[in-house]
Design a protein around this motif. Structure first.
Motif, PDB file in Angstrom:
ATOM      1  N   LEU A 268       0.359  -1.007  -0.051  1.00 40.02           N
ATOM      2  CA  LEU A 268       0.032   0.103   0.124  1.00 40.02           C
ATOM      3  C   LEU A 268       0.560   1.366   0.054  1.00 40.02           C
ATOM      4  O   LEU A 268       0.184   2.322   0.105  1.00 40.02           O
ATOM      5  CB  LEU A 268      -1.257  -0.042   1.252  1.00 40.02           C
ATOM      6  N   ASP A 269       2.325   1.398   0.117  1.00 36.35           N
ATOM      7  CA  ASP A 269       2.955   2.175  -0.005  1.00 36.35           C
ATOM      8  C   ASP A 269       4.227   1.890  -0.707  1.00 36.35           C
ATOM      9  O   ASP A 269       4.790   0.913  -1.413  1.00 36.35           O
ATOM     10  CB  ASP A 269       3.551   2.382   1.418  1.00 36.35           C
ATOM     11  N   GLY A 270       4.330   2.846  -2.736  1.00 32.62           N
ATOM     12  CA  GLY A 270       5.017   3.451  -2.945  1.00 32.62           C
ATOM     13  C   GLY A 270       4.787   2.004  -4.005  1.00 32.62           C
ATOM     14  O   GLY A 270       5.997   1.264  -4.998  1.00 32.62           O
ATOM     15  N   VAL A 271       3.708   1.441  -4.482  1.00 33.73           N
ATOM     16  CA  VAL A 271       3.336   0.722  -5.343  1.00 33.73           C
ATOM     17  C   VAL A 271       2.174   0.835  -6.053  1.00 33.73           C
ATOM     18  O   VAL A 271       1.105   1.692  -5.455  1.00 33.73           O
ATOM     19  CB  VAL A 271       2.934  -0.886  -4.611  1.00 33.73           C
ATOM     20  N   VAL A 272       2.331   1.068  -7.605  1.00 35.15           N
ATOM     21  CA  VAL A 272       1.223   1.184  -8.392  1.00 35.15           C
ATOM     22  C   VAL A 272       0.369   0.485  -7.841  1.00 35.15           C
ATOM     23  O   VAL A 272      -1.151   0.315  -7.859  1.00 35.15           O
ATOM     24  CB  VAL A 272       2.042   0.917  -9.545  1.00 35.15           C
ATOM     25  N   ARG A 273       0.732  -0.848  -8.698  1.00 40.96           N
ATOM     26  CA  ARG A 273      -0.130  -2.233  -8.616  1.00 40.96           C
ATOM     27  C   ARG A 273       0.304  -3.404  -8.475  1.00 40.96           C
ATOM     28  O   ARG A 273       1.353  -3.945  -8.081  1.00 40.96           O
ATOM     29  CB  ARG A 273      -0.980  -2.232 -10.594  1.00 40.96           C
ATOM     30  N   ALA A 274      -0.433  -4.187  -7.746  1.00 35.48           N
ATOM     31  CA  ALA A 274      -0.494  -5.386  -6.936  1.00 35.48           C
ATOM     32  C   ALA A 274      -1.562  -6.489  -7.851  1.00 35.48           C
ATOM     33  O   ALA A 274      -2.537  -5.697  -7.372  1.00 35.48           O
ATOM     34  CB  ALA A 274      -0.213  -5.741  -5.685  1.00 35.48           C
ATOM     35  N   ARG A 275      -0.903  -7.715  -8.210  1.00 31.69           N
ATOM     36  CA  ARG A 275      -2.586  -8.543  -9.096  1.00 31.69           C
ATOM     37  C   ARG A 275      -1.788 -10.014  -8.723  1.00 31.69           C
ATOM     38  O   ARG A 275      -0.516 -10.001  -8.805  1.00 31.69           O
ATOM     39  CB  ARG A 275      -2.726  -8.518 -10.350  1.00 31.69           C
ATOM     40  N   GLY A 276      -2.588 -11.218  -7.909  1.00 26.08           N
ATOM     41  CA  GLY A 276      -2.888 -12.695  -7.798  1.00 26.08           C
ATOM     42  C   GLY A 276      -3.535 -13.362  -7.654  1.00 26.08           C
ATOM     43  O   GLY A 276      -4.026 -12.677  -7.208  1.00 26.08           O
ATOM     44  N   ARG A 277      -3.149 -14.359  -7.533  1.00 27.52           N
ATOM     45  CA  ARG A 277      -4.107 -15.220  -6.944  1.00 27.52           C
ATOM     46  C   ARG A 277      -2.890 -15.837  -5.650  1.00 27.52           C
ATOM     47  O   ARG A 277      -2.257 -16.221  -5.552  1.00 27.52           O
ATOM     48  CB  ARG A 277      -3.791 -16.871  -8.199  1.00 27.52           C
ATOM     49  N   LEU A 278      -4.224 -16.461  -4.273  1.00 22.67           N
ATOM     50  CA  LEU A 278      -3.427 -16.397  -3.136  1.00 22.67           C
ATOM     51  C   LEU A 278      -4.452 -17.980  -2.723  1.00 22.67           C
ATOM     52  O   LEU A 278      -5.287 -18.526  -3.361  1.00 22.67           O
ATOM     53  CB  LEU A 278      -4.184 -15.170  -2.144  1.00 22.67           C
ATOM     54  N   TRP A 279      -3.480 -18.471  -2.128  1.00 21.34           N
ATOM     55  CA  TRP A 279      -3.886 -19.187  -1.287  1.00 21.34           C
ATOM     56  C   TRP A 279      -3.569 -19.884   0.182  1.00 21.34           C
ATOM     57  O   TRP A 279      -2.480 -19.516   1.043  1.00 21.34           O
ATOM     58  CB  TRP A 279      -2.827 -21.067  -2.040  1.00 21.34           C
ATOM     59  N   LEU A 280      -5.072 -19.524   1.040  1.00 16.49           N
ATOM     60  CA  LEU A 280      -4.809 -19.641   2.484  1.00 16.49           C
ATOM     61  C   LEU A 280      -4.580 -21.165   2.918  1.00 16.49           C
ATOM     62  O   LEU A 280      -5.273 -21.678   2.378  1.00 16.49           O
ATOM     63  CB  LEU A 280      -5.666 -19.191   3.049  1.00 16.49           C
ATOM     64  N   ALA A 281      -4.177 -21.450   4.273  1.00 17.01           N
ATOM     65  CA  ALA A 281      -4.096 -22.298   4.745  1.00 17.01           C
ATOM     66  C   ALA A 281      -5.340 -22.611   5.048  1.00 17.01           C
ATOM     67  O   ALA A 281      -5.868 -23.719   5.566  1.00 17.01           O
ATOM     68  CB  ALA A 281      -3.069 -22.365   6.246  1.00 17.01           C
ATOM     69  N   THR A 282      -6.292 -21.668   5.609  1.00 15.33           N
ATOM     70  CA  THR A 282      -7.864 -22.242   6.213  1.00 15.33           C
ATOM     71  C   THR A 282      -8.520 -22.484   4.871  1.00 15.33           C
ATOM     72  O   THR A 282      -9.333 -22.636   5.191  1.00 15.33           O
ATOM     73  CB  THR A 282      -7.949 -20.802   6.961  1.00 15.33           C
ATOM     74  N   ARG A 283      -8.475 -21.812   4.062  1.00 17.34           N
ATOM     75  CA  ARG A 283      -9.258 -22.089   2.240  1.00 17.34           C
ATOM     76  C   ARG A 283      -8.572 -22.576   1.990  1.00 17.34           C
ATOM     77  O   ARG A 283      -8.292 -22.339   0.583  1.00 17.34           O
ATOM     78  CB  ARG A 283     -10.045 -21.050   2.315  1.00 17.34           C
ATOM     79  N   PRO A 284      -8.238 -24.580   2.058  1.00 26.41           N
ATOM     80  CA  PRO A 284      -7.633 -25.504   0.782  1.00 26.41           C
ATOM     81  C   PRO A 284      -8.373 -25.250  -0.682  1.00 26.41           C
ATOM     82  O   PRO A 284      -8.105 -25.819  -1.420  1.00 26.41           O
ATOM     83  CB  PRO A 284      -8.036 -27.056   1.334  1.00 26.41           C
TER      84      PRO A 284
END
Length: 406
Positions: A268-284
């Motif tokens: 949230l600081d010094g970044v224009v854009r972030a995009r991607g796919r995430l895998w949470l341990a609690t949501r297999p």
């Protein structure tokens, strides 16, 4: 009989946008320009302006529900169908209100039925032209100002920032038209950002506007990307330029949800854009989609991983998704993975990588297995905002994903 060409124009309300409209009408005086002004949509009113060679007519339309989706469905799309009828103009320019993002509008053009057909059935959708003010866009795209703070209409349940809209408009473009002025350093940084944000879109100063604006060789042509597709589109430069750099983060173990929640501040600081796919341990089973711009970030549900989802899910997936899953298939985790691309302009790439890597499960946590993972504290709802808000309602994204603002 050839279908009329449809060009989608996006950008902020500024003299530069109106200058663009004037110039494009000079290039093709027979083009029709349709614009819906949403400044009063909260009061249930929309001001529709249609410019043709012979007329310039503004009509105020009352919408019972006073919302953007109703505007699209009840007036904008029917107007485009009417313009596309035989005897109409050979070229239509759809000039979007500044609060609209072209990806959502193009999705509606491609999928929303009006009297049994879509707009895309009636027109040749050429693509999207984004007007970018060279002197102000980067500051807008990296800030955290809200839309109402900039004088934009306050829409119901709309918590987007100026950055989210500015980046979304430029990122979806087939052509960037540059207006305004900037010194040499500002222009070099802007070029470095745009070359990595939207590498497939040429950049054209408005003073050099010519027939290239009609997008004869456009690649995307208004087609929204699949969240399961490759994250690096159009072969962007991977080296640093003017302090601007792409950070590619990948991992084959799940995130600890609590540590990830804390780590997201690094985006949230010094970044224009972030995009991607995430895998949470609690949501297999769940694929989560992360998308940030400036000081605003959203995390949302983007379907399920193919591993364990059955043959029907595999057959329904795009060929690109199946190829990506097959090439990276893990004997234990299948296609589950972390894949995030971050476009940083004033942040340390090593710090970004370290923060995300530190949010992964440790070796000991990984060895504890899914039973232990399910007991981890999970601060993510299916809709989440940053800065964190106490409550928000789920909405559907253009590709069917529900989003969380974080």
């Amino acid at each position: 009989m050839p279908r009329p060409e449809l060009l989608v124009l996006t950008g902020p309300t500024a003299p530069g946008v109106e200058d663009f409209v004037t110039r494009i009408r000079a290039l093709d005086p027979d083009a029709a320009v349709l614009h819906h002004d949403l400044r009063d949509v909260g009061a249930g009113l929309v001001h529709r302006r249609l410019r043709t060679r012979h007329d310039d007519v503004t009509t105020t339309v009352e919408l019972a529900h006073g919302c953007v989706s109703c505007t699209l469905r009840e007036d904008l799309l029917p107007q485009l169908h009417a313009l596309a009828a035989p005897g109409g103009p050979a070229r239509i320019v759809l000039h979007l209100d500044p609060v609209l993002e072209p990806e959502q509008v193009c999705w509606a053009l491609l999928h929303v039925l009006v009297d049994g057909t879509t707009v895309a059935d009636e027109v040749d959708l050429r693509g999207v032209v984004a007007v970018v003010d060279a002197g102000t866009w980067l500051a807008d795209a990296t800030g955290d100002a809200t839309l109402p703070a900039r004088g934009c209409p306050e829409l119901p349940d709309d918590e987007r920032t100026v950055a989210q809209v500015a980046v979304g408009q430029a990122e979806f473009a087939d052509l960037i038209v540059l207006t305004g002025t900037a010194d040499a350093w500002e222009r070099a940084r802007l070029d470095a950002v745009l070359a990595r944000l939207v590498p497939g879109a040429p950049r054209l100063p408005v003073r050099e506007l010519d027939d290239r604006v009609f997008l004869a060789s456009a690649v995307r042509r208004g087609r929204p990307a699949d969240v399961h597709a490759a994250l690096l589109r159009g072969s962007p430069p991977l080296d640093a330029d003017c302090g601007v750099r792409l950070v590619v983060f990948s991992a084959r173990r799940p995130f600890h949800p609590g540590r990830l929640h804390d780590a997201l501040d690094v985006l949230l600081d010094g970044v224009v854009r972030a995009r991607g796919r995430l895998w949470l341990a609690t949501r297999p089973d769940a694929v989560l989609w992360l998308e940030s711009a400036g000081g605003g970030l959203r995390v949302g549900h983007a379907g399920d991983w193919l591993d364990g989802a059955g043959d029907e899910a595999w057959e329904a997936a795009s060929a690109e998704r199946r190829a990506i899953a097959s090439l990276g298939w893990h004997p234990r985790f299948g296609d589950r993975a972390q894949d995030v691309v971050v476009l940083a302009h004033d942040a340390d790439p090593d710090e970004i990588d370290a923060a995300l890597r530190g949010a992964l499960l440790t070796d000991a946590e990984l060895a504890a297995g899914p039973g232990a993972w399910s007991a981890l504290p999970d601060p993510f709802g299916w809709w989440h905002t940053d800065p964190c808000s106490p409550a928000a309602d789920a909405v559907a994204g253009t590709d069917g994903r529900s989003e969380e603002e974080h």
